[in-house]
Design an enzyme around this catalytic site. Structure first.
Site, PDB file in Angstrom:
ATOM      1  N   ASP A  38      -0.853 -24.950  20.949  1.00 23.53           N
ATOM      2  CA  ASP A  38      -1.254 -23.545  20.855  1.00 23.53           C
ATOM      3  C   ASP A  38      -0.687 -22.967  19.562  1.00 23.53           C
ATOM      4  O   ASP A  38       0.478 -23.215  19.227  1.00 23.53           O
ATOM      5  CB  ASP A  38      -0.724 -22.757  22.061  1.00 23.53           C
ATOM      6  CG  ASP A  38      -1.453 -21.437  22.285  1.00 23.53           C
ATOM      7  OD1 ASP A  38      -1.499 -20.623  21.347  1.00 23.53           O
ATOM      8  OD2 ASP A  38      -1.969 -21.230  23.398  1.00 23.53           O
ATOM      9  N   LEU A  40      -0.391 -19.724  19.075  1.00 19.98           N
ATOM     10  CA  LEU A  40       0.178 -18.434  19.444  1.00 19.98           C
ATOM     11  C   LEU A  40      -0.553 -17.264  18.801  1.00 19.98           C
ATOM     12  O   LEU A  40       0.008 -16.169  18.670  1.00 19.98           O
ATOM     13  CB  LEU A  40       1.678 -18.369  19.112  1.00 19.98           C
ATOM     14  CG  LEU A  40       2.563 -19.411  19.809  1.00 19.98           C
ATOM     15  CD1 LEU A  40       4.031 -19.201  19.416  1.00 19.98           C
ATOM     16  CD2 LEU A  40       2.399 -19.341  21.321  1.00 19.98           C
ATOM     17  N   TYR A 145     -20.566 -16.229  19.789  1.00 16.65           N
ATOM     18  CA  TYR A 145     -19.658 -16.859  20.753  1.00 16.65           C
ATOM     19  C   TYR A 145     -20.434 -17.637  21.803  1.00 16.65           C
ATOM     20  O   TYR A 145     -20.105 -18.783  22.121  1.00 16.65           O
ATOM     21  CB  TYR A 145     -18.784 -15.792  21.426  1.00 16.65           C
ATOM     22  CG  TYR A 145     -17.961 -16.321  22.574  1.00 16.65           C
ATOM     23  CD1 TYR A 145     -16.848 -17.121  22.341  1.00 16.65           C
ATOM     24  CD2 TYR A 145     -18.295 -16.019  23.896  1.00 16.65           C
ATOM     25  CE1 TYR A 145     -16.090 -17.617  23.397  1.00 16.65           C
ATOM     26  CE2 TYR A 145     -17.543 -16.508  24.948  1.00 16.65           C
ATOM     27  CZ  TYR A 145     -16.450 -17.304  24.700  1.00 16.65           C
ATOM     28  OH  TYR A 145     -15.704 -17.794  25.750  1.00 16.65           O
ATOM     29  N   ILE A 188     -10.467  -5.984  33.270  1.00 17.74           N
ATOM     30  CA  ILE A 188      -9.557  -5.617  34.359  1.00 17.74           C
ATOM     31  C   ILE A 188      -8.168  -5.304  33.826  1.00 17.74           C
ATOM     32  O   ILE A 188      -7.572  -4.275  34.169  1.00 17.74           O
ATOM     33  CB  ILE A 188      -9.512  -6.721  35.429  1.00 17.74           C
ATOM     34  CG1 ILE A 188     -10.831  -6.733  36.209  1.00 17.74           C
ATOM     35  CG2 ILE A 188      -8.332  -6.526  36.379  1.00 17.74           C
ATOM     36  CD1 ILE A 188     -10.928  -7.806  37.280  1.00 17.74           C
ATOM     37  N   ILE A 203     -14.922   3.113  29.901  1.00 18.58           N
ATOM     38  CA  ILE A 203     -16.002   2.151  30.119  1.00 18.58           C
ATOM     39  C   ILE A 203     -16.879   2.094  28.881  1.00 18.58           C
ATOM     40  O   ILE A 203     -17.294   3.130  28.358  1.00 18.58           O
ATOM     41  CB  ILE A 203     -16.847   2.547  31.342  1.00 18.58           C
ATOM     42  CG1 ILE A 203     -16.003   2.473  32.618  1.00 18.58           C
ATOM     43  CG2 ILE A 203     -18.082   1.665  31.465  1.00 18.58           C
ATOM     44  CD1 ILE A 203     -16.728   2.988  33.849  1.00 18.58           C
ATOM     45  N   GLY A 271     -23.890  -7.053  21.485  1.00 12.48           N
ATOM     46  CA  GLY A 271     -24.012  -8.416  21.999  1.00 12.48           C
ATOM     47  C   GLY A 271     -23.609  -8.579  23.440  1.00 12.48           C
ATOM     48  O   GLY A 271     -23.573  -9.693  23.952  1.00 12.48           O
TER      49      GLY A 271
END
Length: 321
Positions: A38, A40, A145, A188, A203, A271
């Site tokens: 990783d 980081l 993506y 969340i 939102i 997107g």
């Protein structure tokens, strides 16, 4: 149903300091030799289990990747730039990490004869014409993506067919749970942070968009099942089969936290997918996967954790003056 054990293996978890990856490491480290690769960029070294070997470096760098891959039996490939807006703004940069480096990893796995379980995404489906989405639904991604994840998903299955490399692609829907932080955080954790800080829950869009939220513990279980299944060279949805509007989610989080804050709206993300819900019957039939944590219970658990962390942080601050 008991998850088949993964034991006595040399395992690499790319992105193992991140959200899903660190939970995978925790589930594996007791019975296996576990390595984490990783850089980081979004992960935290404090999330890496003390008994895992941590290699700080990028999956795009062959020197770090060669060290991490040497002698491995099993790879969980979680490392990625998972932010849709970032891919829209920087498609070439995200392509290098999400696809080119991942293809190099598959080549390394061929050399080591290692099974690969990789994180794909529901983003490959784009705006599906019908719900729930099955694995045979036509893939029409709406962001770079999604295109990158679709290409990797298909590369993995082609590697299984052409080179007899055991691969499984898991198409994650909206994963949530502890340790989900940072600039690529899910909705969340963002809503929980806003509510906990006494800020408006914001939102993006009208709030009528729907998502299939699956807890990270269920995602870990899906990965462990994929690591032991005979049904390789396949892709599987990992979700719950239930859908929730973002407005309903915001209200649930407000109720769970007891926050007296408004819910406000801003422009939708470029997107972004309008509706999403998984058909998990293939994963249920072939992997034995069954989601176990309902959304309301998962959110209440998270809200409790957020409150506890806030109390601990305040206590430390008070002691320090």
């Amino acid at each position: 149903m008991t998850v088949p054990p993964v034991h006595d293996r040399t395992v690499l978890v790319t992105g193992g300091a991140g959200f899903v990856g660190s939970h995978l490491v925790d589930a594996l480290v007791e019975e296996n030799e576990v390595r984490v690769l990783d850089d980081l960029s979004t992960g935290e070294c404090t999330h890496v289990h003390d008994d895992a070997t941590f290699i700080e470096g990028s999956v795009s760098d062959p020197s770090f990747r060669d060290r991490a891959m040497a002698g491995v039996d099993l790879v969980f490939h979680e490392a990625a730039i998972v932010d849709v807006p970032e891919s829209v703004e920087n498609p070439r940069g995200t392509h290098r990490v999400n696809l080119e480096a991942s293809l190099d990893l598959l080549e390394d796995a061929r050399r080591e004869d290692a099974r690969v379980v990789l994180a794909s995404s529901a983003a490959i489906y784009g705006h599906p014409e019908a719900l729930p989405v099955t694995e045979s639904t036509v893939s029409e991604p709406t962001s770079p993506y999604g295109v990158q994840k679709l290409a990797l998903d298909r590369y993995a299955r082609v590697y299984a067919a052409l080179y007899d490399l055991p691969t499984v692609a898991l198409r994650y829907f909206n994963v949530y749970g502890p340790r989900q932080r940072g600039p690529y955080s899910g909705v969340i954790s963002t809503f929980l942070e806003q509510a906990g800080a006494g800020q408006p829950i914001t939102i993006e869009g009208d709030g009528e968009q729907t998502r299939d939220f699956v807890h990270v513990r269920d995602v870990v279980r899906a990965n462990l099942l994929a690591a032991t299944t005979e049904h390789v060279g396949e892709a599987y949805n990992v979700g719950t089969g239930d859908s929730t509007t973002i407005r309903e989610l915001a209200e649930t989080i407000r109720d769970a936290t007891g926050a007296d804050v408004p819910i406000v709206h801003r422009e939708p993300r470029e997107g972004d997918v309008r509706h999403s819900r998984a058909d998990v019957s293939k994963a249920r039939d072939r992997l034995g996967f069954e989601p176990t944590i309902d959304l309301e219970s998962g959110i209440r658990d998270l809200a409790g954790r957020e409150s506890l962390e806030g109390d601990v942080s305040s206590a430390i601050h008070d002691r320090r003056g």
